[in-house]
Design a protein around this motif. Structure first.
Motif, short mmCIF file in Angstrom:
data_model
loop_
_atom_site.label_atom_id
_atom_site.label_comp_id
_atom_site.label_asym_id
_atom_site.label_seq_id
_atom_site.Cartn_x
_atom_site.Cartn_y
_atom_site.Cartn_z
N LEU A 1 0.84 -1.20 0.00
CA LEU A 1 0.00 0.00 0.00
C LEU A 1 0.88 1.26 0.00
O LEU A 1 0.62 2.22 -0.73
CB LEU A 1 -0.92 -0.02 1.23
CG LEU A 1 -2.04 1.00 1.27
CD1 LEU A 1 -3.05 0.76 0.17
CD2 LEU A 1 -2.73 0.95 2.63
N VAL A 2 1.92 1.22 0.80
CA VAL A 2 2.83 2.37 0.90
C VAL A 2 3.61 2.55 -0.40
O VAL A 2 3.75 3.67 -0.91
CB VAL A 2 3.79 2.19 2.10
CG1 VAL A 2 4.76 3.36 2.19
CG2 VAL A 2 3.00 2.05 3.40
N HIS A 3 4.09 1.44 -0.95
CA HIS A 3 4.86 1.53 -2.20
C HIS A 3 4.01 2.08 -3.35
O HIS A 3 4.47 2.92 -4.13
CB HIS A 3 5.42 0.16 -2.59
CG HIS A 3 6.41 -0.38 -1.62
ND1 HIS A 3 6.63 -1.72 -1.43
CD2 HIS A 3 7.24 0.25 -0.76
CE1 HIS A 3 7.54 -1.89 -0.50
NE2 HIS A 3 7.93 -0.70 -0.07
N VAL A 4 2.77 1.62 -3.42
CA VAL A 4 1.89 2.08 -4.50
C VAL A 4 1.53 3.56 -4.28
O VAL A 4 1.43 4.34 -5.22
CB VAL A 4 0.62 1.20 -4.59
CG1 VAL A 4 -0.38 1.76 -5.60
CG2 VAL A 4 1.00 -0.22 -4.98
N ASN A 5 1.37 3.93 -3.02
CA ASN A 5 1.07 5.33 -2.71
C ASN A 5 2.19 6.26 -3.17
O ASN A 5 1.95 7.41 -3.55
CB ASN A 5 0.86 5.46 -1.19
CG ASN A 5 0.64 6.89 -0.75
OD1 ASN A 5 1.51 7.51 -0.18
ND2 ASN A 5 -0.54 7.42 -1.04
N LYS A 6 3.43 5.77 -3.14
CA LYS A 6 4.58 6.63 -3.48
C LYS A 6 5.10 6.39 -4.91
O LYS A 6 6.11 6.96 -5.30
CB LYS A 6 5.71 6.38 -2.48
CG LYS A 6 5.34 6.83 -1.07
CD LYS A 6 6.42 6.51 -0.07
CE LYS A 6 6.03 7.01 1.32
NZ LYS A 6 6.94 6.56 2.37
N ALA A 7 4.41 5.53 -5.66
CA ALA A 7 4.93 5.15 -6.98
C ALA A 7 4.78 6.27 -8.00
O ALA A 7 3.83 7.05 -7.97
CB ALA A 7 4.19 3.90 -7.47
N ASP A 8 5.76 6.33 -8.92
CA ASP A 8 5.68 7.23 -10.06
C ASP A 8 5.10 6.51 -11.28
O ASP A 8 4.54 7.13 -12.18
CB ASP A 8 7.07 7.76 -10.42
CG ASP A 8 7.71 8.50 -9.27
OD1 ASP A 8 7.13 9.51 -8.84
OD2 ASP A 8 8.78 8.06 -8.79
N LEU A 9 5.29 5.19 -11.27
CA LEU A 9 4.84 4.40 -12.42
C LEU A 9 4.28 3.08 -11.90
O LEU A 9 4.90 2.41 -11.07
CB LEU A 9 6.04 4.13 -13.34
CG LEU A 9 5.77 3.62 -14.75
CD1 LEU A 9 5.00 4.66 -15.57
CD2 LEU A 9 7.09 3.30 -15.47
#
Lengths: 300, 394
Positions: free
Chosen positions: A65-73
């Motif tokens: 959830l955190v990684h997707v929240n901070k993703a650029d792509l």
């Protein structure tokens, strides 16, 4: 104390370097591998699924959830392969940059000519249905280049400054695939006309490229576990058609597959359905190499 | 052109134009108007929300101090509708008929997700955000009934009309979520249905008489295949009354609060098919817990139980393949009517997913304590026709 300061300095440096990289989240490790091949040092890539899992139902982790929240792509295979978790994940992750239609969202299936497109939508055909067609084109030898082209477009949209870098790596990667395809072509010649059974319809693109006939699947319908009657009919069919190989993924190499193989006198080939699915399948090209060589050996 | 055609064609044109005029596309002067682009009244079913139905049956054998025998029941039918209203709002409806009775709106809520950042605002009628079980509908539980302390302190189901603010943020790689809910009433279902005194809240309330919920929870990765979640919840009813109409008895100025602390560990195997989950929740029920008649035959007063009751449940569940799982749950709770008394329940169950849409469960529930002993053996059969989605959270 000096060592501690040195460690903290390196840690801080690592954090800064990591923060400067383009954050990429891919649904499956195949997309993650190809994104790494193209993005090199400019990207930090994470995969949601592990290669050994059933790609249709991936257990999500808190950090996802955190990684997707901070993703650029954000990279997905598409063709509704990830429909069980991606829509709700994107809704909860609340990252506008990577919502469908935004520059940071890449559906790698756009433009792919899918097989097994359903003529009608009915649960009588099964429960694990993909209306737009078979989504497992990551296992098609043509899939790597197709996916790479989509990822390149995505990288250029969100990081145009890296254009020359990405395009060079993309060209290099396509050359590697071409070289690998020379190896795979030799296997194609050997395997053309053979027959196999699979557990699920996940190897169909690969089998079609190899000219192998898929006689049946252990699942009587998409996502439907077989009954004892289904297994008996399948064993009979395999004997009649002289099918000697069952190709299955790690997640689907189960009791039913072993029972059928035992009764029909067939060999089980446990192939990777995604990068990392078996030892040695650490990249998409390695995975395809393994699939070709394992099938080649099974029919020796 | 024949006479037939000469008469038929104008008639057909007249009829069809009349039909069009009366159809939803036509706005006569003064009629209520929709926004402007015809999305509501021009399309037929192109953009309809997802619709699904859940049917839950069970058959059981009960052997208790007061009753015994077999029973077969259509436990519930749930009509579920969900979809995006527009890019910023996702909505869902759960219309439920229990035991073949008239359906009731169990939940209907709109989730506004158009804020910058990770906030969500939910409005409508919906289940409370309390622990890991209360937002689930009955058919979604691991066991046939909701765990004992939740039933005793919050009710079999607890929904209310209200608004809930929800936000999550990251601490390192761990998400932390909190929610705050404000409701017109949050008296448990059981309290409202009792034959004796019933709880009620005033129709019109001051702000400090509204009911509230709050939850704070966080999840974190444990190793490569595990996760751990910790959460704290509260449900606050700051003002309610108890009434017993047959004897015109009423007691005002009551209040109570339920606090909960939950912990859950989950592990998933290499292929994602094997999974182990274990968890526990501790509850504390404080304030005016219940009210009883001083004399059931000739009541003259209501005796309010102003006390503290505690309870907990713990469970472990193991799925060894895509189809099968089994588990155990143990619950113990002080009874709100007399916190010196308590009751326990032990549940053992085996669940088989014949497909993703059909589920069969075999279970046994052993109850023991001051409220009576019983043994219940049951088979539960649950079917999902189509889409099933509502506002569950983590």
């Amino acid at each position: 104390m000096k060592n501690l300061l040195h460690f903290l300095f390196l840690l801080a440096l690592g954090g800064v370097a990591s923060a400067g990289k383009l954050q990429v989240v891919a649904t499956i490790p195949d997309l993650a591998d190809i994104a790494e091949q193209l993005g090199g040092e400019r990207v930090e890539v994470r995969s949601i699924a592990k290669g050994t899992q059933n790609v249709h139902s991936v257990p999500l982790r808190p950090s996802t959830l955190v990684h997707v929240n901070k993703a650029d792509l954000f990279l997905q295979v598409g063709l509704s392969l990830e429909h069980s978790y991606v829509p709700s994940l994107l809704m909860r992750a609340r990252n506008r940059k990577i919502q469908p239609g935004e520059p940071g969202f890449v559906d790698t299936s756009v433009g792919w000519e899918a097989i097994q497109v359903l003529d009608s939508l009915s649960r009588s055909q099964g429960t694990d249905l993909h209306p737009m067609g078979n989504p497992h084109f990551n296992l098609d030898p043509r899939g790597g280049a197709f996916i790479a082209n989509h990822i390149l477009e995505g990288l250029l949209r969100v990081d145009p400054e890296g254009k020359a870098y990405y395009e060079k790596r993309h060209a290099d990667y396509l050359r590697k695939i071409e070289q690998a395809d020379v190896r795979w072509a030799k296997v194609r010649e050997h395997l053309k006309g053979r027959k196999v059974v699979t557990y699920h319809a996940d190897f169909n693109y690969l089998l079609e490229s190899l000219g192998i006939t898929l006689v049946a699947t252990v699942e009587p319908g998409f996502g439907v576990p077989p009954t004892p009657g289904d297994l008996a009919r399948l064993i009979q069919l395999m004997k009649e058609q002289e099918v000697s190989v069952i190709l299955t993924g790690k997640w689907s190499n189960n009791q039913n597959v072993r029972f059928v193989a035992d009764k029909a006198g067939a060999t089980i080939v446990e192939g990777p359905t995604m990068v990392g699915g078996v030892p040695g399948a650490d990249s998409w090209i390695q995975m395809m190499d393994l699939l070709h060589s394992d099938l080649d050996k099974a029919f020796e | 052109m024949s006479v037939f055609n000469k008469q038929l064609i104008p008639a057909a044109v007249l009829i069809s134009s009349t039909a069009l005029c009366q159809g939803p596309a036509f706005d006569s002067p003064g009629a209520s108007r929709y926004f402007n682009t015809g999305q509501i009244n021009q399309f037929t079913n192109d953009f309809n929300p997802a619709i699904g139905v859940v049917v839950d049956f069970f058959g059981d054998y009960l052997d208790s101090d007061s009753d015994d025998g077999f029973d077969l029941q259509l436990r519930l039918v749930e009509l579920n509708v969900s979809g995006f209203v527009d890019p910023n709002v996702w909505a869902y409806l759960a219309l439920v008929s229990e035991g073949g009775e008239s359906p009731e709106v169990e939940e209907i809520a709109l989730n506004y997700i158009g804020f910058e950042g990770n906030s969500t605002l939910k409005a409508g009628r919906f289940f409370v955000d309390f622990g890991k079980q209360m937002f689930n509908h009955l058919e979604e539980l691991r066991t046939l009934e909701r765990p004992l302390p939740l039933r005793e302190y919050l009710g079999e189901e607890l929904g209310g009309n209200g608004v809930q603010y929800d936000n999550w943020f990251a601490v390192g790689e761990s998400p932390v979520r909190f929610s705050l809910g404000v409701f017109g009433s949050l008296l448990g279902e059981g309290e409202e249905d009792e034959v004796g005194p019933v709880g009620a809240v005033p129709d019109r309330k001051d702000v400090d008489e509204l009911s509230f919920t709050a939850r704070l929870t966080s999840m974190t990765d444990v190793g490569d295949s595990g996760l751990f979640q910790l959460g704290a919840s509260a449900r606050i009813v700051p003002e309610y009354s108890v009434e017993f109409e047959p004897a015109s008895l009423q007691q005002d100025g009551l209040s109570n609060t339920v606090y909960g602390l939950d912990a859950t560990y989950g592990w998933t195997g290499e292929t994602g098919l094997k999974a182990f989950t274990a968890g526990a929740e501790v509850l504390l029920f404080d304030g005016d817990l219940a009210a009883e008649l001083d004399d059931p035959d000739a009541p003259t007063a209501l005796n309010v139980v102003d006390d503290t009751a505690t309870g907990f449940f713990a469970f472990a569940d193991y799925a060894w393949n895509r189809v099968s799982s089994a588990g155990v749950q143990y619950a113990l709770a002080d009874l709100p009517s007399d916190p010196d008394l308590n009751q326990s329940e032990l549940d053992l169950y085996y669940t088989m997913h014949m497909t993703e849409l059909r589920r069969l469960r075999f279970g046994v529930t052993l109850a023991d304590g001051d409220a009576g002993d019983s043994t219940r053996v049951y088979i539960q059969f649950t079917n999902f026709f189509g889409n099933h989605a509502h506002g569950s959270n983590w």
